[in-house]
Each structure stands twice: as C-alpha cells, then as structure tokens.
Design an enzyme around this catalytic site. Sequence first.
Site, PDB file in Angstrom:
ATOM      1  N   GLY A   1       0.827  -1.204   0.000  1.00  0.00           N
ATOM      2  CA  GLY A   1       0.000   0.000   0.000  1.00  0.00           C
ATOM      3  C   GLY A   1       0.858   1.249   0.000  1.00  0.00           C
ATOM      4  O   GLY A   1       1.925   1.293  -0.635  1.00  0.00           O
ATOM      5  N   SER A   2       0.437   2.242   0.774  1.00  0.00           N
ATOM      6  CA  SER A   2       1.037   3.571   0.683  1.00  0.00           C
ATOM      7  C   SER A   2       2.505   3.608   1.069  1.00  0.00           C
ATOM      8  O   SER A   2       3.218   4.533   0.670  1.00  0.00           O
ATOM      9  CB  SER A   2       0.263   4.527   1.562  1.00  0.00           C
ATOM     10  OG  SER A   2      -1.093   4.468   1.231  1.00  0.00           O
ATOM     11  N   THR A   3       2.965   2.645   1.874  1.00  0.00           N
ATOM     12  CA  THR A   3       4.382   2.673   2.257  1.00  0.00           C
ATOM     13  C   THR A   3       5.282   2.507   1.034  1.00  0.00           C
ATOM     14  O   THR A   3       6.480   2.767   1.099  1.00  0.00           O
ATOM     15  CB  THR A   3       4.714   1.553   3.264  1.00  0.00           C
ATOM     16  OG1 THR A   3       4.098   0.357   2.831  1.00  0.00           O
ATOM     17  CG2 THR A   3       4.232   1.907   4.646  1.00  0.00           C
TER      18      THR A   3
END
Lengths: 192, 642
Positions: free
Chosen positions: B347-349
């Site tokens: 995801g966003s990481t």
Amino acid sequence: MTTAYRPTRSTSKRLSPSLTTPTTPGNIIPLERARLQRKPRTQPLAQPESNSTPEIIELDVVEILPPQPPQPLWLRSLTTLQQVSSIVTGAVVGITLSVYSLTAYRESAWTQEYQTLEHYRTQEQQLRATNEVLKHQIAEGAQQPNTGLVEREPLDMIFLRPAPPRPEVSPEVPPLELNLSPTSTSNKPLGY
Amino acid sequence: MDFPSRSRLNRPRVSRSIQTKKPANLLSRFSDFNPRPPENRRDPHKPFARQPAKIKKCKSSRLRIVWLILVGGLFGLLVNLFRLQITMGPMLKQQAQFQQSQRDLPFVPRRPISDINGHILAIDKIVYTLYAHPKLFQQLPAEIAEKLSKVLVLNDLKNPTANELLEQFQEADSGIKIAESISEEVGNHIANLGIDGLELIQQRKRLYPQQNIAADIVGYVDSEGKGQAGVEHSQQELLERVMPSLEFQRSVNGNWVPTQLASGFIQLDDLELRLTIDTRLQRMARKILKENVEKNEAKRGTVVVMDARNGEILTLVNEPSYDPNEYWKSSLDRFKNWALSDQYEPGSTFKPINVAIALEAGGIQQDTMVYDEGRIKMGRWTIQNADYNYVGTRGSISITDVIKYSSNIGMVNIMQQIEPEVFYEGLRRLGLGELSGVDLPFEVASTLKTRHQFVNVPVESATAAFGQGLSITPLKLAQLNATLANGGKLVTPHVVKGLYNSKGQLYWETSLPESRQVFSSKTVNTVLEMMESVVAAEDGTGKAARIAGYRVAGKTGTAQKASATGGYSENARITSFVGILTVNNPRYVVVAVVDEPQIPGASGGRVAAPIVKSVMEGLIGLQKIPPSDLNAKPDSELESEE
C-alpha cells in the site's frame, strides 16, 4: 662414617717384589720345585681320607703363577668390545624401562587430566548459561512497573557539542637549554 | 680329592667334586625305594646296573602312566586351545573388545549464538535423563522412591511424590524413564545418592536464556539436535562442531586411555556465532509491539530495524512469538517468521519508492505539480483516495503533498509520467520478484505481475503506483526503504555478523553480495525530505511518529487485505509504517506492520506509527544518536539544558 684412603698400587708394582727379590726363599719357591717337593711328601702319606696333613704342609708353600703371556690384540679388543657393549646394554635397558614407565604414567595422567578438562568445560558452559539466565531475569525484573525504573527518553540525554578545535598555541617560552658547562654535568649520573 | 687345597689352581676340581656329590644326595632321597650299599653310592657310573628286573618293570609302567597323564593333559590343552582360539575365538575377541574399549563422544557443544554485544542468545547445556532398573535395586523400592523424591526436580519445578515414583517402578523390570531434561545440579544430587539401579544418561540441550526475546531470529533446535527455525536452521553448518568420536581402551591400571588422539581434539575452538541483533533493542521492541498488538486487538505484528548502511538487522520481532526452550508448546505457524515468509500488499508505504523511480527516470522533478482528482475511473475499475469521502478533489498539488496526504490519484498521475516499461524495469531493478537474500530460512520472494500484464493492462501500473497489486514481505519493505537512507544502494539484509572467538575477535565473516546502486543520492535525498513532511507536518499522516528534536522521515500504509474469495476484504486491513532516522544523517530504517487491527479507524498512522516512534526512541538511547538540531541551535539547546 670415616673413610680410609688406601693408596692404589699398580699391578707392576705389586708383581715386582715376588718376581725379582728372592729375599724369602723359605716361603717362596719356584713352581717347578714346589711340584717336585709335593710328590715325595704325598707319596708316603697313603691316607687319602684324612686330609689334615697336606693342608698343613701346603700352608708354607705359595705357588707362584707363571708370568701371564701377553693377550693377543684380537682378544683384548673383543674384551673391550664386550665391556663397552655391556655398559651400552645396561644403559639401553635402563632408558627403555624409564621411558616405558614414563609412558605408562603419562597415560594414566593424561586420562586424569582429560577428565578434569571435561569437567572444566562443562562447568564453564554451565556458568555461562547461568550468567545469561540471570541477565535475562534482571532485565525482565527491571521492566516491572513497581521497580521505580523509568525508560530512557531521548530528551533525558545530554548531548554535548564537541568543542571547536583550539587554535594552536605557539610556544612563547623558549625550551629550556641544558647547561652544558662541564662542572655541572660531571657530578650528575648520565644514565642508569 | 687327593689334594684339597685353597689355591686357585685346584678350585675347578673342588667344584667338580661338589658336582659329583649332587647325584649322591639326590639318590639318598630315594634311598627308601632304592636301598643300596654305601659303597655303591660313591660310584656314579653304575647306579642302576645292579637293580633287579622287577623294579625296572615297575618303573617303566609308572613312567608310562606319567607319560600318559602328561600327553593326555597336553592333548586336553590343545583341544581347549582349539576351542578358545578357533571355535570361540571371534566371539571372545568381540567380547574382549567390548569390555576393554569404549567409543565415547566427548561433550562437543554446538556453538553458542550471541548478539552484537556478545550476550548469549543460545548455548548448550548438559541435561540428564533418569532411568530406573528395578531388577538391579539393592534396596527396597519404597526406600529408593523416598530418597529420590527428595532430590528429583521435574521440568515443571515440582518434586514427584514417593508414591508416584513407586508406581513408576512397578511398570517394568528395567528401563523405566523416570524424568527427562534433569538439570546438571539435580543430576549430580541423584548421582551422589549412589543408588544401584538408577541410571543417568547425559544429553545436551539447547538453552535460550533470553527465552522468546530473539526467538524469531535464533529459532530452535529439536530434540535430535537439528535446527528447525531461524539461524539455528539456516546456519546449521556454522553452529555444528564436528569431532570424531574417541576410542578408549582400558589400560593395565584400569584407566581409560584413548587409542589415538584426533587432531584438534584438545583444542576445541571457542568460536561463537555473532548476530547483528541488539538484544536490548529487541527486548524493547518486543515489549512495545506486544502492548500495541494487544491494544489494537490485532492478529499479529512485526517490527524490523535495519541499519541501512550495510543491511544489518538490529531487531526483528514478531508477535505473538514462542519460547524456544519449550517450542513444542507453540503452534507451528509461529516458527516461520512471517516478517519474511508472508507477503502483503504494502500500500502507501510503497509510494516513496515509486516517487524515487519516477524522479530517477526523469518523469517528474522535485517541483512538479500533479492534479489530484480524488477519484478516477480506469476501465471498469474505480480508483479513489482513502480520504475522498471527506476531502474530495484536492486539485493541483506538489509531489511532497502527494506523499504527505498519501494521495492515490496523485501517485497514479505521477507514475503515468513515465512509460509502464520504465516503471516495470525500475521495480525489477529493486529486486521485486526476487528474494532479498537474507540469511534466515523460509524467505518468500516478493511477487510482481508479468511484464506483459504490467505493460499492457493500464490498471496494473496504476494500482502498483500506490502499492497495491504487488506483494512484498515486511523485510523487503525495510530493504527498499534502506535504499532511501543510504544514498540509493540496495543492500542485502542479514543477521549473521560472523564467527568470533571468546576474546571477541573476528574469525570468519559472512561474505555478502556487493550492494547495488539503484537510485542516485540526489533522488533519495529529495524523497527523504518529502517523507519528512509526513511526520513533521501538522496534517501529515504520520505525525504520531514525531520525536522532539529529531528529523524523522516516514510513510504510513493502510492496505486492504486480499480476501480468499478474490478481490479485497472490506474489514481486514494491514497497517504499516516505515520510519527513517534521521533525515539529516539517515541510517536506521524502522518498519512496523500490524496485521488486522480490530479497532475502528485503524490506519498505519494510528496503529503502526506509535510503535515506530517508541522503537526509535529506544534506538536513539542505545545508539546515542544526537538530536538533529544540535548543530543548528546550539545556544538555545545549552540554555534549555541548564
């Protein structure tokens, strides 16, 4: 203990009076004569069982050995060889026995030392393990809330700025000059 | 005897006369059987000449008997010799060898495992198994049970009662196993009792003094001495010390003496396997993670701390974990270390990594502005920001804001600035689809769509832009973020430092593959400053990771989990946070991943960021990292300290 010193006489000295000075002809007679003398005396004494009389007779007769013929070289060398080899054999036997006994002793000593080594090894292992278990228990105990210990926060730490490097100070005082006058140095030890 | 004399010449004769007397003396002993006149005695030449024939006969028969006895005896001896040497020979030889020699394996402990500071994480110790052989008992079983119950301590630290032991003694005649894993101390107590019929068998057992603190890295050793998880499994050949077994023979005095000395037998090396793990940080991280996993009612969690310069893993903690001393009590799934064996969609990481790829490819610049629609449609798929429902369209924003607000649409637009081919190649260069190369077992490679699919299906590259549609392990995430902290190099994560001797000197070092430059240092510094805004800005998603005085870069991640039925699960989330310490001197990467937190509104910023913050605080204390603004404002710092 007292020790008496007896001067040793060489064989040549010991033999020479009996051979060269016939000063006591009553006691010392040549071998040929002794044999001649023995025969007539033993002949009439026809008593073989009683041997007291010939002994008495013999007391005053000392037979002189014929001069020993010089031994041949091979015999002498063989004798020397025999003596040397017996010494060598004795030494070898001694060394062998001592080496063997040492080996046998080493074996048993080795076994004992090995057991000690094993014992120390296991003990070392045990101590290390116990040490680490204790460390863990202390760390676990420190995490309990009632110990009164607080966790270290980044702001609790004091970071000191490294001081800027100080400017190099030029030496104002000239280095001490050694007084090289001979009177002062002569009394001082120069070194140890 | 005609001239008895003392002179030397006659001595041989005297001795001869003594010799001639000897037979006379001998004969006199038999005078009872063979009486002879005295005059006969003196004539040695005809002693039997005048004996009667009767005696002669008697003598010969006796001789024959004696001969027969002797020959019979000799024959008997020969028969016995044959029996012992030929018939029973091999069997007797075997028996003798069995009695006079023994093979013994000296106590060769497996090498200990220690942490970076030399604290022992795993060490061998001696334990005993107690067997009872009631048929060899010299005392009443009740007495033995009474004595034994006083000294025997079982694994659960209880003393068995005398009745329990007595019942055990009645099970069989011999070979009853009374207790296992008896400590050496208790074993010595039992040995000192000196009871016949009790047998202590020495064994070695792996002891993990730190219990579960480093279990996920160290692993455990099974009852057969084989490593089954962690370093114990992957570094088996480094840990195992082989030594030929020794053959001992009984010497004359009864001592056991080795027949031959094996080389290197006495000088057992004192090497230990040193790891890069810091137990203190590990302990701290485990406590923090455990608290947070419980607080968020999460399924599981993991924390990885990596030194970005060389890939050394300082800490790797999974929760829940297990105690390797009692591994059999845990369920099997805890042994596999999910930080490197389970994939998830980051995801966003993953967004900062993609930004770095785009910057490196030249698709965007630091000051490029992108338009954030809030929600876009790609074919039949709708992609929207996580906060679309209450923020809507953000409009034109900077790259930093895309990272700060974790805008999915902004990321899609950024990654569309470069060709899908280039994007895919960038991901491949980062080692996606490959193993990270960590020296821990059971690692799973990250997965990436095929090149064809990635390039030709637009939604694939669009979802990959915000970290969905590709799967990596938490450890791989740490490795990728390490590239941002070390000037753009892809390092190999590892936990093994090498073999050290007892003096702490390096003996053997692990050889690691050369680190690969994947980003330029300019790119990574740009991205790092963007990531700083995530933590530092008031409206950043990762402000929970802020540490006063330190410039921390970070990125949150909240991803829906792929459901078993296909698509994404609505409720199951995986939250993560990546932190880099510090922006001005980046070195440490801290990754926290919490799986399926149950609290409402769980996100990377709320669940994982506090974990990373606490771990970083511990790291600052242990590594003595100075505050970022120490140099910037020295006067105020000094004043505040005073």
